[in-house]
Design a protein around this motif. Structure first.
Motif, PDB file in Angstrom:
ATOM      1  N   PHE B  77       0.809  -1.268  -0.019  1.00  0.00           N
ATOM      2  CA  PHE B  77      -0.004  -0.156   0.050  1.00  0.00           C
ATOM      3  C   PHE B  77       0.809   1.330   0.258  1.00  0.00           C
ATOM      4  CE2 PHE B  77      -4.677  -0.817   0.945  1.00  0.00           C
ATOM      5  CZ  PHE B  77      -4.633  -2.096   0.511  1.00  0.00           C
ATOM      6  N   SER B  78       2.008   1.134   0.708  1.00  0.00           N
ATOM      7  CA  SER B  78       3.044   2.399   0.644  1.00  0.00           C
ATOM      8  C   SER B  78       3.513   2.409  -0.562  1.00  0.00           C
ATOM      9  CB  SER B  78       3.681   2.520   1.866  1.00  0.00           C
ATOM     10  OG  SER B  78       4.541   1.427   1.883  1.00  0.00           O
ATOM     11  N   TYR B  81       1.774   3.765  -3.665  1.00  0.00           N
ATOM     12  CA  TYR B  81       0.830   4.894  -3.118  1.00  0.00           C
ATOM     13  C   TYR B  81      -0.056   5.643  -3.956  1.00  0.00           C
ATOM     14  CZ  TYR B  81       0.040   9.084  -0.278  1.00  0.00           C
ATOM     15  OH  TYR B  81      -0.477  10.194   0.237  1.00  0.00           O
ATOM     16  N   LEU B  82       0.584   6.122  -5.247  1.00  0.00           N
ATOM     17  CA  LEU B  82       0.068   7.048  -6.161  1.00  0.00           C
ATOM     18  C   LEU B  82      -1.522   6.538  -6.657  1.00  0.00           C
ATOM     19  CD1 LEU B  82       2.363   9.543  -7.524  1.00  0.00           C
ATOM     20  CD2 LEU B  82       0.560   9.995  -6.004  1.00  0.00           C
ATOM     21  N   LEU B  84      -2.997   3.742  -5.869  1.00  0.00           N
ATOM     22  CA  LEU B  84      -3.778   3.435  -4.646  1.00  0.00           C
ATOM     23  C   LEU B  84      -5.045   4.475  -4.446  1.00  0.00           C
ATOM     24  CD1 LEU B  84      -2.459   0.825  -2.472  1.00  0.00           C
ATOM     25  CD2 LEU B  84      -4.463   0.708  -3.765  1.00  0.00           C
ATOM     26  N   ILE B  85      -4.120   5.746  -4.204  1.00  0.00           N
ATOM     27  CA  ILE B  85      -5.160   6.852  -3.911  1.00  0.00           C
ATOM     28  C   ILE B  85      -5.955   7.315  -5.153  1.00  0.00           C
ATOM     29  CG2 ILE B  85      -4.870   9.176  -3.155  1.00  0.00           C
ATOM     30  CD1 ILE B  85      -3.770   7.751  -0.988  1.00  0.00           C
ATOM     31  N   MET B  86      -5.282   7.289  -6.454  1.00  0.00           N
ATOM     32  CA  MET B  86      -6.138   7.506  -7.432  1.00  0.00           C
ATOM     33  C   MET B  86      -7.318   6.414  -7.591  1.00  0.00           C
ATOM     34  SD  MET B  86      -3.129   8.751 -10.134  1.00  0.00           S
ATOM     35  CE  MET B  86      -2.149  10.034  -9.580  1.00  0.00           C
ATOM     36  N   PHE B 156       9.187  -0.430  -0.220  1.00  0.00           N
ATOM     37  CA  PHE B 156       9.802   0.177  -1.612  1.00  0.00           C
ATOM     38  C   PHE B 156       8.578   1.234  -1.944  1.00  0.00           C
ATOM     39  CE2 PHE B 156       6.033  -1.199  -4.218  1.00  0.00           C
ATOM     40  CZ  PHE B 156       5.341  -2.232  -3.556  1.00  0.00           C
ATOM     41  N   PHE B 157       9.123   1.800  -3.117  1.00  0.00           N
ATOM     42  CA  PHE B 157       8.314   2.915  -3.585  1.00  0.00           C
ATOM     43  C   PHE B 157       8.218   3.088  -5.024  1.00  0.00           C
ATOM     44  CE2 PHE B 157       6.874   7.300  -5.165  1.00  0.00           C
ATOM     45  CZ  PHE B 157       5.647   7.247  -4.591  1.00  0.00           C
TER      46      PHE B 157
END
Lengths: 444, 358
Positions: B77-78, B81-82, B84-86, B156-157
């Motif tokens: 989830f981290s 990130y982007l 998922l928020i979208m 990770f990101f």
């Protein structure tokens, strides 16, 4: 470190504050709709069924807003608070997963039936589906507060060498002494919001001389439910919670009450004043001696420790914010009891519907229960800072290690824009439904 | 115990894709094929009482993931990130598109929410396909550069894309040509699935046309699936090693292709529900094939420094997992009862439900 978590905290605070404007009405209003529906079944008077149907329209709109703003909450534990999720997921994941499995399925399955199934199912089954929606929404509140209670007062856990919290007693999550007072307090807060909404709409109709029959019903139902809820929210539930805080989080208690110095011979209760944290004092205070000691320990001279006795590293990070939140909640709660008491006296004397100033006050009171509920949650959350899990895990140690603050600001701005739109749409559409008013069943 | 929760999680995920998949698909069909108000109304009625409960499966999947595999939940989830928020924003747009449209009778108002519903359904299907692609491809766990981890080994990101769009780059992006291919498969497969649902649940005038649409899209889907099987080799040199080890797993690809080929007979089905049955088989088989090919990995690592996240190293502690079984079984029985009630009350054709009318 503080700077890095700023946007994460802002985003969570903003999205949860906005989200909780909706469930607080959902939970209380579902109970009141079930009440209208029950009255209809008992009396067979169409007015009650029409009232239930009218509030179902507001409920459906409100529920939809609650759902769409609620999904981001569950996701944000992982997106923004990944370290916290990793360390405590084995425990708070339990109650959050249970919320999904037990309450959301119940609510969503039966809400569809409740909204569209009256003709298909008949009145008794329709009442039952309404009751199940109510049950689902309260179960959701219960499981969220079970999660919240564990963060405030961790129980049934052990900490492994790698820092992970693991559950060792499932039952303890539900026998947590924090849980029951917090749950009842919160549900009563929710019922106050719905009572004022129902009463305010009723007052609006009466003052406008339209839908007067419903206006009277709404005002009456609202002020009776509201009085009971606003008394129970203060005593016993609020009192019980404050005692929990005093015992288990004494530093938070001192900050909430605005007590800097420990006083010999009992602590005063602060009614008004502005905390000056830099100089460790309270400006312009109006206080009543010894009352706080009595309220907390039932002894006029009981000692209450002031903030200055605690190391600054465990002080709540936003003492003025915490102090104001608490005082706004308590102040508004007192005003609610006063107004609703007067309204009930006039109701008993059969003069309420003609007492214009009370009707105006009820109508303009509409935003304030929302403010009081929000302030109450701010008290709980700011009071727990600087901890995520009280005394065990600091907030700075819980964020996602790989998400940059630039990315968080981007999504925070997105949420602000989107929720602004949602808020405007909600007010516009709810206003339209209220303005149109309840429809009366046509006699055939 | 980990294995039990893995099966629970994958089953719930599959149910979610099948259920919310049909209403995403209905949204895609709504966007491209529903021109007349009557057709739009039929589509809304077909999903109206269900979409909300379908979406709850997503929340439930998230909850079970959080509780049973907290490390995977935190990491993915981290890391994603982007997108998922979208996805959250799209879900919001889609929901208000459906719920608010009927509140005001005005052609401009309705047109706005129709587009919001259709476009967000399309993008969601695309995003979920891309998400599956990311899981198959794996990510740079620990964000390793030159053999050194920049973070703890399971974090990770990923940015949305990198300049090369290559699934082999050292610094990956969420969208590359491989994940995009799976995204397009997601859109096509769910459009078919949604069309089948509309055919099943309505007597709309659109149905004859939709059968042709299903047939045509199915040809596209078959081609895309074949391309994806070849490109899979580029991602993973031995994609079928689990199938060699456990031959019974071949049942999943067989189910997938049964669904896929069955759909070519869409125009001659005796019952309207058959098409939906076959597209369900395709989705179930496809997902099962994919996740069993990477088992026991949940999120493969693309570097040699940090291990993949697996069913065993990402799971919660034993006691919590065991005690969870008790409440989960009770809850699962209740959910099954609710679903039976819900689908019995709204059985048959849905043209007259009057969803969203005030």
């Amino acid at each position: 470190m503080e700077d890095m978590i700023f946007y994460d905290r802002m985003q969570f605070a903003f999205t949860i504050t906005f989200h909780y404007l909706f469930p607080q009405l959902t939970m209380g209003l579902s109970l009141m709709i079930v009440y209208f529906k029950w009255r209809f079944l008992r009396t067979q008077i169409d007015k009650y069924n029409d009232a239930a149907k009218f509030w179902m329209k507001i409920f459906a709109l409100n529920f939809a807003m609650g759902v769409v703003t609620g999904i981001p909450m569950e996701f944000q534990f992982g997106t923004n608070w990944a370290k916290f999720s990793e360390l405590t997921g084995g425990i708070i994941g339990q109650t959050l997963a249970m919320e999904g499995m037990f309450s959301f399925f119940l609510e969503s399955s039966f809400l569809g039936l409740f909204l569209f199934g009256e003709k298909l199912m008949g009145q008794k089954l329709h009442f039952l589906t309404g009751f199940l929606v109510f049950l689902g929404s309260w179960a959701s509140g219960y499981l969220i507060i079970a999660t919240h209670s564990w963060m405030q007062y961790p129980v049934g856990y052990e900490i492994l060498e790698n820092g992970k919290f693991v559950l060792n007693n499932f039952g303890a999550l539900f026998s947590n002494p924090w849980l029951m007072p917090a749950f009842l307090h919160n549900q009563m807060g929710s019922l106050i919001t719905s009572s004022f909404v129902v009463a305010a709409v009723g007052a609006f109709y009466l003052l406008n001389n339209k839908h007067s029959e419903f206006g009277k019903l709404f005002v009456k139902t609202g002020v009776i439910f509201g009085l009971v809820a606003s008394i129970v929210v203060a005593f016993p539930t609020g009192d019980w919670m404050a005692k929990n805080v005093a015992i288990h989080q004494p530093v938070t208690f001192a900050a909430m009450e605005g007590i800097f110095e420990t006083e010999d011979g009992g602590a005063e209760i602060i009614l008004i004043g502005q905390p000056d944290v830099e100089n460790k004092k309270l400006d312009n205070k109006i206080a009543v001696p010894n009352v706080l000691s009595f309220l907390t320990y039932q002894r006029w001279d009981a000692e209450i420790k002031g903030l200055n006795e605690f190391d600054e590293s465990v002080h709540p990070t936003n003492i003025p914010g915490l102090y104001y939140s608490y005082h706004i909640m308590v102040g508004l709660g007192t005003i609610f009891i006063g107004l609703l008491l007067l309204a009930n006296i006039q109701l008993f004397r059969k003069k309420l519907y003609e007492t214009k100033w009370i009707l105006w006050s009820l109508m303009f009171m509409l935003p304030f229960p929302y403010i009081a509920n929000t302030a109450g949650w701010y008290t709980a959350e700011l009071g727990r800072q600087p901890w995520l899990v009280y005394n065990l895990l600091r907030t700075v140690d819980g964020i996602s290690p790989t998400v940059s603050s630039g990315n968080t600001l981007f999504t925070l701005l997105g949420f602000i824009g989107l929720y602004l739109l949602l808020g405007l749409l909600f007010i516009m559409l709810a206003g339209k439904i209220i303005n149109k008013g309840p429809e009366t069943t046509k006699q055939i | 115990m980990e294995l039990f929760w893995y099966i629970v999680l994958m089953t719930m995920l599959t149910i979610y894709v099948i259920l919310d998949g049909y209403d995403f698909g209905a949204g895609i069909i709504h966007l491209f094929f529903a021109k007349k108000e009557r057709d739009k109304k039929a589509i809304r009625n077909a999903i109206g009482p269900f979409w909300d409960a379908n979406e709850v499966w997503l929340i439930a999947v998230g909850g079970v993931l959080f509780f049973a595999f907290p490390t995977l939940y935190a990491s993915s989830f981290s890391g994603f990130y982007l997108p998922l928020i979208m996805i959250l924003w799209l879900l919001i747009f889609r929901a208000i598109g459906l719920e608010l449209r009927g509140q005001i009778h005005n052609s401009m108002w309705e047109a706005i929410w129709d587009k919001a519903f259709g476009i967000s359904s399309l993008l969601l299907a695309l995003f979920f396909g891309i998400a599956l692609g990311n899981i198959v491809r794996g990510v740079n766990l620990g964000m390793v550069t030159d053999g050194v981890s920049a973070h703890e080994p399971h974090f990770f990101f990923l940015p949305l894309w990198n300049s090369t769009f290559s699934p082999h780059a050292e610094h990956l992006g969420i969208i590359d040509w491989f994940t995009l291919l799976l995204g397009v498969i997601g859109v096509v497969a769910l459009a078919i699935h949604g069309a089948n649902w509309i055919i099943f649940k309505t007597n709309s005038d659109l149905n004859q046309k939709l059968k042709q649409v299903v047939f045509n899209l199915n040809i596209v889907l078959l081609i895309l699936v074949i391309i994806s099987l070849f490109s899979w080799h580029i991602i993973d040199p031995k994609p079928f090693h689990n199938f060699v080890k456990y031959p019974w797993l071949w049942i999943f690809p067989i189910i997938t292709f049964t669904g896929l080929f069955g759909l070519f007979k869409v125009k001659s089905f005796k019952k309207d529900g058959f098409g939906f049955l076959f597209s369900t088989l395709f989705l179930f088989g496809g997902l099962a094939t994919t996740v069993s090919s990477i088992f026991p990995n949940l999120l493969p690592s693309t570097n040699n420094v940090n291990p993949s996240l697996t069913v065993y190293n990402a799971a919660a502690h034993e006691y919590g997992l065991s005690v969870g079984v008790y409440w989960f079984v009770i809850a699962a029985v209740l959910v099954a009862i609710y679903m039976v009630i819900q689908y019995r009350v709204f059985k048959g054709k849905m043209d007259d439900v009057g969803y969203g009318e005030h």
